[in-house]
Design a protein around this motif. Structure first.
Motif, PDB file in Angstrom:
ATOM      1  N   UNK A  99       5.902  -9.402   5.897  1.00 52.88           N
ATOM      2  CA  UNK A  99       5.522  -8.539   6.099  1.00 52.88           C
ATOM      3  C   UNK A  99       7.146  -8.099   6.241  1.00 52.88           C
ATOM      4  N   UNK A 148       1.998   0.240  13.881  1.00 57.66           N
ATOM      5  CA  UNK A 148       0.167   0.966  12.355  1.00 57.66           C
ATOM      6  C   UNK A 148       1.329   0.768  11.298  1.00 57.66           C
ATOM      7  N   UNK A 149       1.479   0.518  10.781  1.00 51.80           N
ATOM      8  CA  UNK A 149       2.859   0.453   9.440  1.00 51.80           C
ATOM      9  C   UNK A 149       2.356   1.647   8.309  1.00 51.80           C
ATOM     10  N   UNK A 150       1.014   1.843   8.452  1.00 45.88           N
ATOM     11  CA  UNK A 150       0.989   2.159   7.011  1.00 45.88           C
ATOM     12  C   UNK A 150      -0.499   2.068   7.450  1.00 45.88           C
ATOM     13  N   UNK A 172       4.628   5.746  15.677  1.00 46.04           N
ATOM     14  CA  UNK A 172       3.616   4.501  15.054  1.00 46.04           C
ATOM     15  C   UNK A 172       3.368   3.125  15.425  1.00 46.04           C
ATOM     16  N   UNK A 195       9.257  -4.117   6.363  1.00 42.01           N
ATOM     17  CA  UNK A 195       8.805  -2.772   6.764  1.00 42.01           C
ATOM     18  C   UNK A 195       9.810  -1.933   6.440  1.00 42.01           C
ATOM     19  N   UNK A 245       6.897   1.752   2.250  1.00 49.28           N
ATOM     20  CA  UNK A 245       7.768   1.297   3.300  1.00 49.28           C
ATOM     21  C   UNK A 245       7.207  -0.006   3.724  1.00 49.28           C
ATOM     22  N   UNK A 246       6.000  -0.806   2.890  1.00 48.82           N
ATOM     23  CA  UNK A 246       5.106  -1.668   4.201  1.00 48.82           C
ATOM     24  C   UNK A 246       4.992  -2.890   2.641  1.00 48.82           C
ATOM     25  N   UNK A 295       0.519  -1.323   0.240  1.00 48.82           N
ATOM     26  CA  UNK A 295      -0.134   0.376  -0.183  1.00 48.82           C
ATOM     27  C   UNK A 295       0.368   1.559   0.036  1.00 48.82           C
ATOM     28  N   UNK A 296       1.713   0.836   0.676  1.00 47.93           N
ATOM     29  CA  UNK A 296       2.439   2.451   1.204  1.00 47.93           C
ATOM     30  C   UNK A 296       4.276   1.912  -0.153  1.00 47.93           C
TER      31      UNK A 296
END
Lengths: 266, 675
Positions: A210, B412-414, B388, A212, A189-190, A186-187
């Motif tokens: 995951x 809260x990663x995004x 976050x 990150x 970073x992730x 989604x971004x």
């Protein structure tokens, strides 16, 4: 002791698949490579290098569960040009008396803005001290589809022709693996990646991972696979064009298997 | 003609009002339903629904709220609470509740759940509330509940030995008084089935008077109270949520000192306690003296000893009555807390003393259980929000016994992805009589584990959750004669294309080890695999008729023995206002499980949004009907009729709870008077 290692390796099917080294970054996210763009993911899905922007070379070193002697070394490189991708890889697994190695050549082509198809041809060699060596050939095929900006899908078959080592003396399998996977980013970073795979003659496995980007140049990774149950973790450092990654796999019965790798993007 | 128009108008108005009312209750009901899934069977949900009901009537003013107040909203995670308070610091107050959408971590789903309980009011100040007449704003709630199993239980027959000495009725009275969050009082009287009706004077009675915000005193309680601090390792009375599809539930939200309002007969303190504050520091001294039930015997020196405390609160048979209040427990101690912005730290020290000693039992797995007459516990807990990430943890030591600690982080990663990671290490000889920390075992001792969970909410329509927990038990356990290990994974996908439809798919798998049942010369551990698959649909027609369908399959396999399967299918229907002031819901279920091991649990609606956990084991049908009737502005009545009808059995239940025949029917009445 060495003979015991040899017997041990040859009797446990998991170790045979361990020869498919996916590099520390993809291992840290649970060996999810089907829909993740990385120079190493070509080992699991030849078409997964679609989003690579420049040439990359990488090397990795892995120490296996149980002993300090059994290790893996691997090398991978990929060069994208126009809408094509050419990749090469080398993996060696084992120790002095037992060595499994594989050299691969891959080619992938973008058949549209979001879709690509890839092929990987591998030459396998198994050398056991006192017994000689045997060779085999295998072919992998994969597809990669960018469904949305954030979501990618992939599917691949490793050793599609179910080739085996060309020898009657030693019965050793080259595993055939069917996988489908997806990644969600989604971004910047992730990244979350999921894979479901089936190795012939073994139960279905699913894994999730995951990645990150915790801070500029630093990433934290974790993953889980279900059958057998394993936990994965790792981190990565990015300095200019260098990438340093470390990962470890934790198997409840076998312990830890650490690995590290360095890659350079041109 | 005029009469016709008038009638239609009246019906339409009453239907609209009725709809509005039904809708209100439905909000709380849906919320508690989703939370109920994560609880143990004996969690008393009535308190939770009472809290939410009060917030409905007196919504939280977001612009003036505190961390403690927000923690009482059970569905908000600690990270969301931090983000909200931070948002105010950086961006000032809200002008409208919908500004919640700008806060990090608040998805549309959460905001919709939150809306009925919050408001944004810039004009109301504390000063205006302070000087009002204390009696003007008092609210009283009185509940009377009566329940009974229609069939006769074996324990009520004239048996020579063990039998139930009381009557088969269950009776409960609850009285609650609230005044503007300044003064609260409560009284609970309870009698279980099998206990005598008037018994000095009642089998279970509980009450408290609580004062809030008086000078330096934040809370002062006389009577029965609960304490919940940190992550539940050192001092947490009552029950708490376990591992759940909402992965943020591993981080406990401690509410500190509170008056006790549940009807559970074990999980509380009785005495007096207060929370005093000075700037950023809070101190909570407390003392409690209680009588507990325990089965006692005489040891070699003619001293009275016991090995466990009986927590069921049942006093029906001669033995249970003899054990009632036979053990005296004195607890005293203090909790210290320091809050500075994003950082909180706390320390706990308390001492527990019993009137007679605990002795260990003969089994090897009980080797490290608590022995002695007293215990001192120390604990240290913290939480810290860093951008976050919400970090939390607690370390606890039981003097001359073991040590335990846990620590974790919610990230809260995004906007769409959040994850939780949680590590715990509880020694086999760690003891605390108020230990409710997150664990796989029922008690948080003898366990090491690592939990990782992930929540992905890409948009309003999809909600994906996943967690994997790996644990090890360093010492033996009941029916496990060696150190063992296992893991548990859960994956859930929720699909909500619109307000009128929701589909949920869930998979849960648990692997543990247990002594083999086979006859072997050398005992070994067999692997037990439990799997559950669930498919559920929720849909509405006209926003009034609500339907829920669920299909659940469970699988149990031990070692090389054949698999055991269990199935449960049910249909729930919620019907809107009918015949004026009547609302209700009904369930029809069919279940078939191969044995007790493949049993399935499902929450069931009960009177006044309270929930029960149904155990579906065996083969048969289950149905129930709940009706609510509004007698007038202040009086509401509920009735519940529930029945299990089993197939191919001659009796239902075991020992003194055995019933002749294949049916078990329960009837329940409840009356609420608000004044």
């Amino acid at each position: 002791m060495k003979v015991w290692y040899v017997l041990f390796i040859s009797l446990i099917p998991q170790f045979l698949f361990a020869q498919n080294n996916l590099g520390p970054r993809l291992t840290a996210i649970g060996k999810n490579a089907i829909a993740v763009s990385d120079v190493w993911s070509i080992q699991a899905n030849p078409a997964a290098g679609q989003d690579l922007k420049s040439a990359i070379i990488a090397i990795a070193y892995l120490r296996h569960f149980f002993s300090n002697e059994i290790s893996s070394q691997a090398f991978a490189a990929a060069i994208p040009f126009n809408n094509n991708l050419v990749a090469t890889s080398f993996q060696a697994y084992g120790f002095s008396e037992y060595k499994e190695s594989k050299i691969g050549f891959g080619y992938a082509k973008k058949l549209g803005p979001d879709f690509s198809l890839g092929l990987n041809a591998n030459y396998h060699q198994l050398k056991i001290a006192g017994y000689g060596h045997i060779t085999g050939l295998s072919l992998d095929i994969g597809t990669y589809y960018k469904l949305l900006k954030e979501v990618a899908l992939g599917a691949s078959v490793i050793n599609i022709a179910q080739q085996q080592y060309a020898s009657e003396a030693l019965k050793s399998d080259i595993p055939t693996v069917f996988s489908i996977g997806s990644s969600y980013q989604p971004t910047e970073e992730v990244l979350v990646a999921v894979t479901i795979s089936k190795i012939l003659k073994q139960p279905v496995d699913a894994s999730i991972g995951i990645d990150y980007k915790f801070a500029r140049g630093f990433s934290l990774r974790g993953g889980i696979s279900i059958c057998p149950f394993k936990q994965y973790g790792g981190f990565g450092l990015n300095y200019k064009q260098f990438l340093l990654d470390m990962a470890t796999v934790y198997d409840p019965n076998l312990g830890y298997s650490p690995q590290m790798g360095i890659s350079y993007a041109f | 003609m005029r009469f016709k128009i008038l009638t239609i108008l009246c019906l339409w108005i009453s239907a609209s009002i009725a709809y509005a009312q039904n809708h209100e209750e439905a909000d709380i009901r849906d919320l508690v339903e989703s939370v109920a899934e994560n609880l143990s069977e004996d969690y008393d949900l009535t308190e939770l629904t009472e809290v939410l009901d009060r917030f409905k009537k007196h919504p939280i003013n977001l612009n003036q709220t505190t961390k403690d107040e927000l923690k009482r909203l059970v569905f908000l995670s600690p990270l969301q609470i931090s983000n909200l308070l931070n948002h105010f610091k950086e961006n000032g107050k809200f002008l409208d509740v919908l500004e919640l959408q700008a806060v990090e971590g608040f998805t549309v789903e959460i905001i919709e759940q939150l809306l009925p309980f919050v408001t944004v009011d810039q004009n109301l100040t504390f000063a205006e509330l302070k000087d009002k007449n204390i009696y003007k704003n008092g609210e009283n709630n009185l509940f009377l509940r009566y329940a009974r199993t229609l069939q006769k239980l074996k324990g009520f027959e004239d048996l020579p030995g063990n039998k139930y000495l009381g009557t088969p009725d269950r009776f409960q009275l609850r009285y609650r008084y609230h005044n503007d969050d300044r003064l609260a009082a409560s009284l609970t009287l309870d009698k279980d089935a099998g206990e005598k009706f008037f018994n000095k004077p009642f089998d279970f009675y509980s009450g408290s008077i609580a004062l809030f915000k008086v000078g330096r005193i934040k809370k002062l309680i006389l009577g029965d109270y609960t304490m919940q601090f940190g992550q539940g390792l050192t001092l947490w009375s009552g029950f708490s949520f376990g591992k759940a599809p909402d992965v943020t539930s591993v981080a406990k939200k401690d509410l500190g000192l509170r008056p006790y309002t549940s009807s559970n007969e074990y999980a509380f303190f009785r005495g007096t306690a207060a929370t005093l504050f000075y700037k950023n520091i809070e101190i909570t001294p407390f003392v409690s003296l209680r009588k507990l039930d325990a089965s006692q015997s005489f040891d070699a020196d003619s001293n009275l000893v016991q090995s466990t405390i009986n927590q069921t609160g049942l006093h029906r048979t001669p033995t249970e009555i003899k054990n009632k209040n036979s053990l005296s427990q004195l607890v005293l101690g203090s909790v210290f807390q320091y809050n500075e912005g994003e950082f909180s730290i706390g320390g706990i020290a308390y001492h527990t003393n019993f009137s007679s000693s605990f002795i260990s039992q003969s089994s090897v797995y009980d080797h490290f259980s608590f022995t002695g007459q007293s215990l001192t516990n120390l604990g240290l807990f913290y939480n810290y929000t860093l951008q976050n990430i919400y970090l939390f943890g607690e370390g606890a030591k039981s003097i001359r016994n073991g040590f335990a600690f846990n620590s974790g982080a919610l990230l809260s990663l995004s906007r769409t992805i959040s994850c939780a990671i949680f590590y715990r290490n509880y020694n086999k000889d760690y003891h605390s009589f108020f230990n409710q920390a997150t664990s796989e075992n029922t008690e948080a001792i003898n366990e090491d584990g690592l939990y990782a969970g992930l929540n992905v909410v890409p948009n309003k329509v999809w909600h994906i959750s996943f967690y994997a927990d790996y644990f090890k038990f360093p010492w033996l356990k009941y029916r496990v004669d060696a150190p063992s290990k296992g893991y548990e994974i859960l994956g859930q996908i929720k699909y909500t294309p619109g307000k009128a439809f929701k589909a949920t798919l869930r998979y849960k798998s648990e692997i543990k080890q247990q002594n083999t049942d086979l006859e072997v010369p050398l005992n070994f551990l067999d692997q037990i695999r439990k799997e559950n698959y669930r498919l559920e649909f929720n849909w509405q027609i006209n926003k009034q008729w609500k339907f829920q369908n669920r299909l659940e399959v469970s699988q149990f396999k031990k070692g090389i023995q054949p698999r055991e399967f269990g199935y449960l299918a049910y249909q729930d229907i919620n019907f809107p206002q009918l015949f004026g002031k009547l609302t209700g819901n009904v369930r029809f279920a069919y279940f078939s499980t191969a044995g007790y091991n493949s049993r399935i649990y499902a929450y069931e609606d009960d009177v006044l949004y309270s929930f029960a956990f149904g155990v579906y084991s065996g083969k048969g049908f289950r149905s129930y009907l709940n009706l609510k009737y509004k007698l007038n502005d202040r009086l509401d009545a509920w009735v519940r009729y529930a029945m299990f009808r089993y197939r191919d059995v001659q009796t239902v239940g075991t020992y003194l709870d055995e019933i002749e025949g294949n049916k078990k029917t329960d009837l329940k009445f409840q009356l609420r008077y608000q004044f």
